[in-house]
Design a protein around this motif. Structure first.
Motif, short mmCIF file in Angstrom:
data_model
loop_
_atom_site.label_atom_id
_atom_site.label_comp_id
_atom_site.label_asym_id
_atom_site.label_seq_id
_atom_site.Cartn_x
_atom_site.Cartn_y
_atom_site.Cartn_z
N THR A 27 11.11 2.47 -0.41
CA THR A 27 11.11 3.67 -1.24
C THR A 27 9.88 4.47 -0.87
O THR A 27 8.84 3.91 -0.57
CB THR A 27 11.08 3.31 -2.74
OG1 THR A 27 10.05 2.36 -2.93
CG2 THR A 27 12.40 2.75 -3.19
N GLN A 28 10.01 5.80 -0.88
CA GLN A 28 8.88 6.63 -0.48
C GLN A 28 7.86 6.75 -1.61
O GLN A 28 8.21 7.02 -2.74
CB GLN A 28 9.37 8.02 -0.05
CG GLN A 28 8.26 8.92 0.45
CD GLN A 28 7.52 8.29 1.63
OE1 GLN A 28 8.15 7.90 2.62
NE2 GLN A 28 6.21 8.16 1.53
N LEU A 29 6.62 6.56 -1.26
CA LEU A 29 5.51 6.72 -2.20
C LEU A 29 4.99 8.16 -2.09
O LEU A 29 4.87 8.70 -0.99
CB LEU A 29 4.40 5.73 -1.81
CG LEU A 29 3.16 5.73 -2.69
CD1 LEU A 29 3.43 4.99 -3.99
CD2 LEU A 29 1.99 5.08 -1.96
N VAL A 95 -0.28 -2.21 3.76
CA VAL A 95 -0.54 -0.78 3.53
C VAL A 95 0.64 0.08 4.04
O VAL A 95 1.11 0.97 3.33
CB VAL A 95 -1.87 -0.35 4.21
CG1 VAL A 95 -2.06 1.16 4.11
CG2 VAL A 95 -3.05 -1.06 3.56
N THR A 96 1.14 -0.21 5.23
CA THR A 96 2.21 0.64 5.77
C THR A 96 3.54 0.43 5.02
O THR A 96 4.32 1.35 4.88
CB THR A 96 2.41 0.45 7.29
OG1 THR A 96 2.54 -0.93 7.60
CG2 THR A 96 1.24 1.03 8.07
N ASP A 97 3.77 -0.78 4.51
CA ASP A 97 4.96 -1.01 3.67
C ASP A 97 4.88 -0.15 2.42
O ASP A 97 5.87 0.42 1.97
CB ASP A 97 5.05 -2.49 3.24
CG ASP A 97 5.66 -3.37 4.32
OD1 ASP A 97 6.10 -2.83 5.36
OD2 ASP A 97 5.69 -4.61 4.12
N TRP A 98 3.69 -0.09 1.87
CA TRP A 98 3.45 0.67 0.63
C TRP A 98 3.59 2.18 0.89
O TRP A 98 4.16 2.91 0.07
CB TRP A 98 2.06 0.31 0.15
CG TRP A 98 1.49 1.04 -1.01
CD1 TRP A 98 1.90 0.98 -2.32
CD2 TRP A 98 0.35 1.93 -0.99
NE1 TRP A 98 1.09 1.77 -3.10
CE2 TRP A 98 0.13 2.35 -2.32
CE3 TRP A 98 -0.51 2.38 0.01
CZ2 TRP A 98 -0.89 3.23 -2.66
CZ3 TRP A 98 -1.54 3.24 -0.33
CH2 TRP A 98 -1.73 3.66 -1.65
N LEU A 99 3.09 2.63 2.04
CA LEU A 99 3.10 4.06 2.39
C LEU A 99 4.49 4.65 2.57
O LEU A 99 4.68 5.84 2.36
CB LEU A 99 2.35 4.26 3.71
CG LEU A 99 0.84 4.29 3.66
CD1 LEU A 99 0.29 4.44 5.07
CD2 LEU A 99 0.39 5.45 2.79
N GLY A 100 5.41 3.83 3.02
CA GLY A 100 6.74 4.34 3.32
C GLY A 100 6.73 5.16 4.59
O GLY A 100 5.68 5.33 5.23
N GLU A 101 7.90 5.68 4.95
CA GLU A 101 8.04 6.35 6.25
C GLU A 101 7.21 7.61 6.38
O GLU A 101 6.76 7.96 7.46
CB GLU A 101 9.51 6.69 6.49
CG GLU A 101 10.27 5.52 7.08
CD GLU A 101 11.75 5.82 7.21
OE1 GLU A 101 12.07 6.97 7.57
OE2 GLU A 101 12.55 4.90 6.97
N ARG A 102 7.03 8.31 5.27
CA ARG A 102 6.35 9.62 5.37
C ARG A 102 4.85 9.56 5.10
O ARG A 102 4.16 10.56 5.27
CB ARG A 102 7.04 10.63 4.46
CG ARG A 102 8.47 10.94 4.97
CD ARG A 102 9.20 11.86 4.02
NE ARG A 102 8.42 13.06 3.75
CZ ARG A 102 8.49 13.75 2.60
NH1 ARG A 102 9.26 13.33 1.62
NH2 ARG A 102 7.77 14.84 2.43
N GLY A 103 4.36 8.44 4.66
CA GLY A 103 2.92 8.29 4.48
C GLY A 103 2.28 7.99 5.82
O GLY A 103 2.93 7.47 6.72
N LYS A 104 1.01 8.35 5.94
CA LYS A 104 0.33 8.12 7.22
C LYS A 104 -0.93 7.32 7.03
O LYS A 104 -1.73 7.60 6.14
CB LYS A 104 -0.07 9.47 7.83
CG LYS A 104 0.95 10.02 8.77
CD LYS A 104 0.36 11.17 9.56
CE LYS A 104 1.46 11.88 10.33
NZ LYS A 104 1.20 13.29 10.52
#
Lengths: 167, 141
Positions: A27-29, A95-104
């Protein structure tokens, strides 16, 4: 956010392909979803000697303390220890799991303060320590750390991330 | 009080010298192998390098010199790692790695002298863009 903290446990390595397919859709954060003090979903990893050998091969770090018990003991260690970079990789995944696809992920760092032994849980945690806007970007600073089963922090570090907004 | 310095002329001579570039072609198989090794099932890492992937792009020339330096401290540990991401590293990229030893610091540790070796790496892609900047501290004791 109160309530039961979400923790993903990775017990012994299962087949990698299977893990990819059973993985839940992320899910996107959004920037609006976090606040200072927000905790990241935790993660528990359980590295085996086989994983350390794989990591040695994939990274090119063949230092024997990471897979040769006799060598490790002769070097004053209690046994085979996990590569610091591998533990940092687990924190990176959290961290990257938490960020989702659009987080950097913009920055990631870790200090190796203690040792994680092979065949022991590595408990990964993170917490937002700062939320701020800089040069039009919605950023957050996250404190990250890994613990061994004794509760000692073995790796501590920070991540700086950029998040999308709902606006 | 001051312990004998373990910082030899050989080590000092490496300071602030740029080593490399060492060139790595980023193949899909390499990314997959790395993602599998760190046990991170995110399908994104089949096309793009996961955060700690630069660890696999080793600046061998400098590190071999640092790790094999003729000093009395034989044991080695990784002290810290720091990465800054500017442009994603993707399958098909060609990454050139340069490395520098920026500082040497000797301290008195619990088991005798301890030497901290501070390094900086730059990972540049085939378009000449700096993709990642890295810092790593190695500890000899």
């Amino acid at each position: 956010m109160k309530g039961k903290k979400q923790v993903t446990r990775y017990k012994k390595q299962t087949n990698f392909k299977v893990q990819v397919t059973i993985r839940k859709k992320m899910t996107q954060l959004y920037y609006e979803d976090i606040q200072e003090g927000s905790e990241l979903p935790g993660m528990v990893k359980y590295p085996t000697t086989m994983q350390l050998v794989k990591y040695a091969g994939a990274s090119g770090d063949y230092y024997q303390i990471h897979y040769d018990k006799d060598f490790a003991i002769a070097n004053g260690l209690s046994g085979v220890i996990v590569h610091g970079w591998l533990t940092l990789s687990f924190l990176g995944q959290m961290v990257t799991d938490w960020l989702g696809e659009r987080g950097k992920l913009l920055k990631l760092n870790g200090s190796y303060r203690g040792m994680n032994k092979v065949h022991e849980d590595i408990i990964c945690n993170g917490k937002v320590t700062r939320k701020y806007v800089e040069e039009g970007k919605n950023l957050a600073r996250v404190e990250i750390w890994a613990e061994n089963p004794q509760g000692e922090k073995t790796v501590t570090g920070t991540a700086v991330v950029a998040l999308p907004t709902r606006a | 009080m001051e312990a004998d310095s373990v910082i030899t002329e050989e080590l000092n001579s490496l300071l602030n010298k740029e080593f490399g570039p060492e060139v790595y072609e980023i193949e899909k198989g390499m990314l997959k192998k790395f993602a599998e090794a760190i046990n991170d099932p995110n399908p994104r890492w089949l096309e793009e390098a996961p955060p700690t992937f630069p660890a696999a792009l080793v600046p061998k020339e400098l590190l071999n010199k640092l790790f094999n330096a003729d000093i009395p401290l034989k044991r080695l540990l990784n002290g810290s790692s720091e990465l800054e991401y500017l442009v994603p590293i993707k399958a098909g990229d060609v990454i050139s790695v340069t490395a520098k030893l920026t500082r040497l610091r000797q301290v008195k540790g619990a088991e005798g002298p301890t030497l901290f070796m501070f390094t900086e790496m730059t990972y540049t892609n085939q378009r000449g863009e700096v993709a990642v900047k890295g810092k790593n501290t190695y500890v000899k004791y």
